[in-house]
Write a protein that holds these residues in place. Sequence first.
Motif, mmCIF file in Angstrom:
data_model
loop_
_atom_site.group_PDB
_atom_site.id
_atom_site.type_symbol
_atom_site.label_atom_id
_atom_site.label_comp_id
_atom_site.label_asym_id
_atom_site.label_seq_id
_atom_site.Cartn_x
_atom_site.Cartn_y
_atom_site.Cartn_z
ATOM 1 N N VAL A 1 27.936 49.771 -35.681
ATOM 2 C CA VAL A 1 29.398 49.688 -35.666
ATOM 3 C C VAL A 1 29.789 48.375 -34.985
ATOM 4 O O VAL A 1 28.980 47.752 -34.286
ATOM 5 N N PRO A 2 31.028 47.905 -35.172
ATOM 6 C CA PRO A 2 31.407 46.589 -34.634
ATOM 7 C C PRO A 2 31.133 46.401 -33.147
ATOM 8 O O PRO A 2 30.674 45.327 -32.728
ATOM 9 N N THR A 3 31.389 47.415 -32.328
ATOM 10 C CA THR A 3 31.170 47.244 -30.889
ATOM 11 C C THR A 3 29.699 46.998 -30.581
ATOM 12 O O THR A 3 29.368 46.202 -29.689
ATOM 13 N N GLU A 4 28.810 47.668 -31.302
ATOM 14 C CA GLU A 4 27.386 47.489 -31.032
ATOM 15 C C GLU A 4 26.858 46.216 -31.676
ATOM 16 O O GLU A 4 25.997 45.530 -31.106
ATOM 17 N N LYS B 1 20.583 38.805 -22.404
ATOM 18 C CA LYS B 1 21.097 40.167 -22.298
ATOM 19 C C LYS B 1 22.618 40.151 -22.346
ATOM 20 O O LYS B 1 23.258 39.253 -21.812
ATOM 21 N N THR B 2 23.182 41.175 -22.969
ATOM 22 C CA THR B 2 24.632 41.279 -23.004
ATOM 23 C C THR B 2 25.152 41.953 -21.748
ATOM 24 O O THR B 2 24.454 42.771 -21.134
ATOM 25 N N THR B 3 26.348 41.602 -21.370
ATOM 26 C CA THR B 3 27.028 42.284 -20.272
ATOM 27 C C THR B 3 28.019 43.323 -20.797
ATOM 28 O O THR B 3 28.666 44.006 -20.005
ATOM 29 N N LEU B 4 28.146 43.427 -22.120
ATOM 30 C CA LEU B 4 29.106 44.360 -22.711
ATOM 31 C C LEU B 4 28.547 45.779 -22.662
ATOM 32 O O LEU B 4 27.369 46.003 -22.947
ATOM 33 N N PRO B 5 29.377 46.748 -22.347
ATOM 34 C CA PRO B 5 28.900 48.137 -22.265
ATOM 35 C C PRO B 5 28.746 48.760 -23.648
ATOM 36 O O PRO B 5 29.404 48.362 -24.611
ATOM 37 N N TYR B 6 27.862 49.734 -23.749
ATOM 38 C CA TYR B 6 27.732 50.530 -24.970
ATOM 39 C C TYR B 6 28.978 51.392 -25.131
ATOM 40 O O TYR B 6 29.483 51.976 -24.167
ATOM 41 N N LEU C 1 16.040 57.402 -40.629
ATOM 42 C CA LEU C 1 17.018 56.755 -39.746
ATOM 43 C C LEU C 1 18.398 57.255 -40.160
ATOM 44 O O LEU C 1 18.939 56.811 -41.182
ATOM 45 N N PRO C 2 19.000 58.196 -39.430
ATOM 46 C CA PRO C 2 20.330 58.698 -39.802
ATOM 47 C C PRO C 2 21.397 57.624 -39.599
ATOM 48 O O PRO C 2 21.375 56.890 -38.607
ATOM 49 N N LEU C 3 22.329 57.562 -40.541
ATOM 50 C CA LEU C 3 23.468 56.645 -40.454
ATOM 51 C C LEU C 3 24.739 57.470 -40.693
ATOM 52 O O LEU C 3 25.323 57.465 -41.786
ATOM 53 N N PRO C 4 25.183 58.206 -39.670
ATOM 54 C CA PRO C 4 26.281 59.162 -39.860
ATOM 55 C C PRO C 4 27.663 58.545 -39.983
ATOM 56 O O PRO C 4 28.612 59.257 -40.313
ATOM 57 N N VAL C 5 27.802 57.250 -39.718
ATOM 58 C CA VAL C 5 29.104 56.596 -39.909
ATOM 59 C C VAL C 5 29.136 56.045 -41.333
ATOM 60 O O VAL C 5 28.531 55.018 -41.630
ATOM 61 N N ALA C 6 29.753 56.784 -42.222
ATOM 62 C CA ALA C 6 29.929 56.410 -43.625
ATOM 63 C C ALA C 6 28.606 56.289 -44.387
ATOM 64 O O ALA C 6 28.567 55.735 -45.479
ATOM 65 N N GLY C 7 27.524 56.798 -43.808
ATOM 66 C CA GLY C 7 26.225 56.622 -44.445
ATOM 67 C C GLY C 7 25.734 55.193 -44.373
ATOM 68 O O GLY C 7 24.769 54.824 -45.043
ATOM 69 N N LEU C 8 26.374 54.384 -43.513
ATOM 70 C CA LEU C 8 26.076 52.953 -43.414
ATOM 71 C C LEU C 8 25.673 52.518 -42.018
ATOM 72 O O LEU C 8 24.890 51.564 -41.869
ATOM 73 N N MET C 9 26.196 53.182 -40.993
ATOM 74 C CA MET C 9 26.004 52.729 -39.614
ATOM 75 C C MET C 9 25.556 53.885 -38.730
ATOM 76 O O MET C 9 25.968 55.035 -38.932
ATOM 77 N N GLY C 10 24.724 53.546 -37.763
ATOM 78 C CA GLY C 10 24.238 54.539 -36.821
ATOM 79 C C GLY C 10 25.083 54.602 -35.570
ATOM 80 O O GLY C 10 26.042 53.842 -35.393
ATOM 81 N N THR C 11 24.697 55.489 -34.669
ATOM 82 C CA THR C 11 25.469 55.678 -33.434
ATOM 83 C C THR C 11 24.701 55.242 -32.193
ATOM 84 O O THR C 11 25.228 55.331 -31.089
#
Length: 567
Positions: free
Chosen positions: A76-79, A343-348, A493-503
Amino acid sequence: MSATESQAAASQARTFQVRGQLVDIRERRTYAAKVSIVDGKITAITPTELSGGEAQGYLLPGFIDAHIHVESSMLVPTEFARAAVVHGTVATVSDPHEIGNVLGVEGVQYMLADAEKTPLKICFGAPSCVPATTFETAGAAISVAEVEALLDDPRIGYLSEMMNFPGVLGGDPECLAKIAAAKQRNKPVDGHAPGLCGEDARAYVEAGMTTDHECFTKEEALDKVAAGCKIAIREGSAARNFDALYKLLGEFPDQTMLCSDDKHPDELLLGHINLLVRRAVERGIDVYDALQAACLNPIEHYSLHVGQLRVGDPADFIEVDSLEDFNVRRTWIDGQLVAQDGKTTLPYVEPTLANRFVVQHVAPEDLLIPENTGSELRAAELRVIEALDGQLITNSIAAEPLIVEGSVQSDSTSDILKMVVVNRYQEAPPVIAFVKNFGLKRGAMASSVAHDCHNVIAVGVSDDDLSAAINAVMDAQGGLSAVCHEDGIRHVLPLPVAGLMGTGTAEEIAHAYEQLDQAVKSWGSPLRAPYMTLSFMALLVIPELKLSDRGLFDGGKFEFCSIWQGL
């Protein structure tokens, strides 16, 4: 800490200075400087001297991916942002038509909402071709009126790639109406016309296209440049055109950009646009020309609110170790340190779920193709998709069928394997064709990432493994799978966001993807990115031969065709 001390600490965090060798791309010079930042803005750039003990880092504007489908990263965009900023990416130009094909405008709104939770500057477009064609089943359609409404949203910066170039050239009213809507709002239109040259290329560009990322030869790119089109040089996980096009960076520095289009998570963890800049410089492209394409041209073309390392700009910039390697030490967006030392400083951020999926299981007997009956057809050859490593285009070739007990089977000896597409939006029988160059000697692979409608696509050696791989994706309501009964392997590998993206995190999803990738390569696939290549075998708008949930499709004639030559 007292309130006064807290306020002082916060003020100090908003006010800071960075010293280094400042790279002024426009003036084509590099000099020692001190950059002052207050409240996310650059307030001063002061030439200075660096003492011998100071790190000689190079400060330059952040990198921009000029065309990407964030969904292709399976993040997803945040990740996606958490992975990209590590490599100095501060912005992307992102077409959300993958999720648009699944969820329509709701999918675009999902991406916009998730992107608001990250500082990465993602400029989304209004999808122009959902569905891409009328020859396949998508989960949704986006109308002219909906495109107009999206373009009225200030978060939508352009009209996404107009893949229906035959429609544009033929004067299709819906295509032209969407282009006109973008023009009326002074928003650029992205093109998508693989192989289009000469007068057709000129006519397509004159209809309103401002970019193209599909060029796979320099000759094709030169025709489009001559017509006034900018070229986004693509190097993704499957489509890799950099080698053919990189010299354009030096020949047309004002008309080129860099992009990945589609980037799998394992490769995103290794690098992004920074790697393309490194390769360009290694091959003799002037460093300022390469950086202009990577850092500045997308800002101008798409009117991005991204800083260019100037006084008064947002503090979107990076520090790299050298102007040869471009290893990124630190990344700032709006003055916020978002990555440091790899390393990123952005939170999950925990993603919300959205999907559209009808689960239907496939049995091995559903995949049988009877031997031809009728004397005139007995000797007929198969019409086979020839996949090409590193390209989205395919060839159409002929092959002798392997007949076992009256049905046509995969022939791993000659590498002619069954390919299956199953509708994920409504119950329908599977559609079957044959493909060459996946190279599997055993096992099967399946995916709900199948551009652009994202039905379930699979390729494999045995019908048992094929059906099991398809059913594994179905049970997950979207994802990737690799199944081999002989080896006792079943990876999903499950991709539950629209069948396109994982969590999960980028690292978690990349690890799961690598397991799948290694499995199918151990079964014989020579492809650099087997799952990415598989995902494009259903992309009808790119010739020559592809497979949709409705049948085998001739991309040259733009019509369905038989799996048998001559029929």
